[in-house]
Scaffold this active site. Structure first.
Site, PDB file in Angstrom:
ATOM      1  N   LEU A 180       0.815  -1.217   0.000  1.00 23.97           N
ATOM      2  CA  LEU A 180       0.000   0.000   0.000  1.00 23.97           C
ATOM      3  C   LEU A 180       0.849   1.268   0.000  1.00 23.97           C
ATOM      4  O   LEU A 180       0.494   2.259  -0.640  1.00 23.97           O
ATOM      5  CB  LEU A 180      -0.966   0.014   1.182  1.00 23.97           C
ATOM      6  N   CYS A 181       1.956   1.249   0.706  1.00 27.69           N
ATOM      7  CA  CYS A 181       2.821   2.442   0.731  1.00 27.69           C
ATOM      8  C   CYS A 181       3.480   2.655  -0.627  1.00 27.69           C
ATOM      9  O   CYS A 181       3.623   3.798  -1.080  1.00 27.69           O
ATOM     10  CB  CYS A 181       3.856   2.322   1.839  1.00 27.69           C
ATOM     11  N   THR A 182       3.870   1.582  -1.277  1.00 26.88           N
ATOM     12  CA  THR A 182       4.428   1.701  -2.622  1.00 26.88           C
ATOM     13  C   THR A 182       3.374   2.250  -3.568  1.00 26.88           C
ATOM     14  O   THR A 182       3.638   3.161  -4.358  1.00 26.88           O
ATOM     15  CB  THR A 182       4.951   0.336  -3.113  1.00 26.88           C
TER      16      THR A 182
ATOM     17  N   LEU B 173       2.914   6.120  -2.932  1.00 28.64           N
ATOM     18  CA  LEU B 173       3.932   7.010  -3.485  1.00 28.64           C
ATOM     19  C   LEU B 173       3.995   6.952  -5.007  1.00 28.64           C
ATOM     20  O   LEU B 173       4.184   7.982  -5.665  1.00 28.64           O
ATOM     21  CB  LEU B 173       5.287   6.699  -2.868  1.00 28.64           C
TER      22      LEU B 173
END
Length: 143
Positions: free
Chosen positions: A36-38, A41
């Site tokens: 999810l963080c990838t 961003l």
């Protein structure tokens, strides 16, 4: 927790130094290389041209060490600074520390060129199109 109308908090990351002619998007993410963080961003990377047309800039913050951030930035061709907040000073100042994991939670804040917060999303979910649209509206896009 930082709210709309507040000033950017003063932290060791000196976020005011990233203010320019237009708005600043401050993204907090939990951990490099997590799905999810990838996604979070890379979505902003993919819309970099539109962001630049709005005279906006971005910084992304996690508690990951600088070497991990540099590798993450290179691997995903992220065009904006990734800042390390190992002691969670910035996350704490914004009110987005996840006490259970001792990391920042995913969050998004937009500040104008004077450092006034114009949008605060303390629980940002990358797959929430309404939140994504609200960010671009706060950056100055007419939707």
């Amino acid at each position: 927790m930082i709210e709309t109308g507040d000033q950017l908090p003063d932290t060791g990351l000196n976020l005011r130094s990233y203010l320019g002619a237009g708005p600043l998007l401050v993204l907090f993410y939990t951990e490099a290389e997590t799905p999810l963080c990838t996604q979070q961003l890379c979505a902003f990377r993919d819309d970099e041209e539109m962001i630049l047309e709005l005279d906006a800039s971005i910084v992304a913050i996690s508690s990951d060490p600088p070497d991990v951030l540099e590798q993450f930035k290179r691997e995903h061709l992220l065009p904006f600074p990734l800042l390390s907040d190992p002691d969670l000073e910035a996350a704490g100042a914004f009110g987005v520390t996840d006490e259970a994991s001792k990391r920042a939670q995913r969050a998004a804040f937009v500040a104008d060129a004077d450092g006034v917060v114009r949008l605060a999303i303390p629980f940002y979910q990358p797959n929430n199109l309404d939140d994504y649209q609200r960010i671009f509206q706060a950056l100055g896009l007419d939707i």
